[in-house]
Enzyme design. Structure first.
Site, PDB file in Angstrom:
ATOM      1  N   HIS A  12       1.859   1.481  -1.838  1.00 43.65           N
ATOM      2  CA  HIS A  12       2.305   1.734  -0.474  1.00 43.65           C
ATOM      3  C   HIS A  12       3.575   2.576  -0.509  1.00 43.65           C
ATOM      4  O   HIS A  12       4.167   2.790  -1.569  1.00 43.65           O
ATOM      5  CB  HIS A  12       2.540   0.423   0.288  1.00 43.65           C
ATOM      6  N   ALA A  13       3.959   3.044   0.654  1.00 41.04           N
ATOM      7  CA  ALA A  13       5.221   3.746   0.837  1.00 41.04           C
ATOM      8  C   ALA A  13       5.946   3.100   2.012  1.00 41.04           C
ATOM      9  O   ALA A  13       5.383   2.281   2.738  1.00 41.04           O
ATOM     10  CB  ALA A  13       4.979   5.236   1.102  1.00 41.04           C
TER      11      ALA A  13
END
Length: 314
Positions: free
Chosen positions: A228-229
């Protein structure tokens, strides 16, 4: 007709894109959709509920059963096997076949087997003979039975003290990386007969003051975390015990790091896609975060991350 069908092929579908080529002994059923510029090789069978994007290559001996979607620029190697029923019985049919999606740019090696209902992420690489039993993240390289992640495409040489060809300097300092804003920190380590000590200072060496920390441990070696970011949150990672491989991705460049000693840390700024994998059995990963937990700050799909990067001109 602006596509080619070999005289010994049987193409019953009219939904064939421009410049696609369908070769001898291939059989395409009426409901199938095939995009432009595809190469459907000898002996391929394509059922009705199949969608094939543009510029796809399907090599000899492949069957695409109901429920399979191949997005654009996918490569499928010879004799790769797709399935669509998790518990098949003769003359017994499910109410609906599970959907299997191979995302844009992914490659399936020869003789690989793809179980039904999985999603192969964009640009992933499935090794020859692999048996894929669950979904594969974007850019991942998987091999074996069951398939396991062994690396990430275009991530470059791993960096860490365990890598003989790319050793980290023992001298304290900060190394700027190819991925935008990512930094590899080597902290001062002080050995002593009583033990060793390593120290770093927030806002001096680590470029933020943390509001949260978390520990990741007891991770099975085959598992992958992260993926994820964050829109706003910055993170700093230290393997305080054991080793962890980290992939950092800014949407155009990707680099892999090995955190394998407690005076080595990795700074991941916001809008960086992060992945952690290859945890050693004894690994303990310490993560400092610049913000309190906020579920809305996460970007959990790689395609959505790329969309956000494009919005800001990354």
């Amino acid at each position: 007709m602006n596509y080619f069908v070999h005289e010994r092929a049987l193409c019953e579908s009219a939904n064939i894109g421009e410049n696609t080529r369908i070769w001898a002994f291939a059989h395409v059923l009426p409901g199938a959709q095939i995009g432009a510029g595809c190469n459907i090789c000898d002996g391929v069978f394509i059922e009705d509920d199949v969608v094939v994007g543009d510029n796809v290559t399907v090599k000899c001996g492949v069957q695409l059963w109901n429920g399979v979607t191949l997005e654009s620029n996918v490569f499928v190697g010879p004799n790769a096997t797709f399935t669509n029923d998790i518990r098949p019985r003769s003359k017994v049919y499910p109410e609906a076949f599970l959907r299997t999606v191979i995302e844009q740019g992914a490659s399936i090696g020869a003789n690989a087997t793809i179980l039904p209902g999985v999603r192969i992420g964009r640009n992933a690489m499935i090794g020859a003979g692999a048996v894929v039993t669950r979904s594969v993240p974007p850019n991942a390289i998987v091999v074996g039975n069951p398939a396991k992640i062994i690396g990430y495409a275009d991530a470059g040489t791993g960096v860490g003290s365990s890598e003989k060809d790319a050793p980290v300097s023992a001298t304290p300092g900060i190394r700027t990386c190819s991925v935008r804003g990512v930094q590899l920190h080597t902290f001062n380590a002080i050995p002593d007969m009583r033990g060793s000590l390593s120290v770093g200072e927030f806002e001096r060496e680590i470029p933020f003051s943390p509001k949260r920390y978390f520990l990741v441990y007891d991770v099975p070696t085959a598992e992958t975390r992260g993926e994820h970011a964050h829109f706003n949150c910055h993170q700093f990672l230290i393997a305080v015990k054991g080793s962890v491989h980290v992939v950092a991705d800014d949407g155009s460049r990707r680099e892999e790091f090995v955190l394998d000693r407690p005076n080595l840390g990795l700074y991941l700024p916001s809008m960086t896609w992060g992945i952690q994998y290859k945890y050693s059995e004894d690994a303990v990963l310490l993560v400092f975060a610049s913000d309190f937990y906020d579920a809305d700050d996460y970007i959990r799909r790689y395609d959505a991350f790329l969309d956000e990067i494009r919005k800001v001109g990354g």
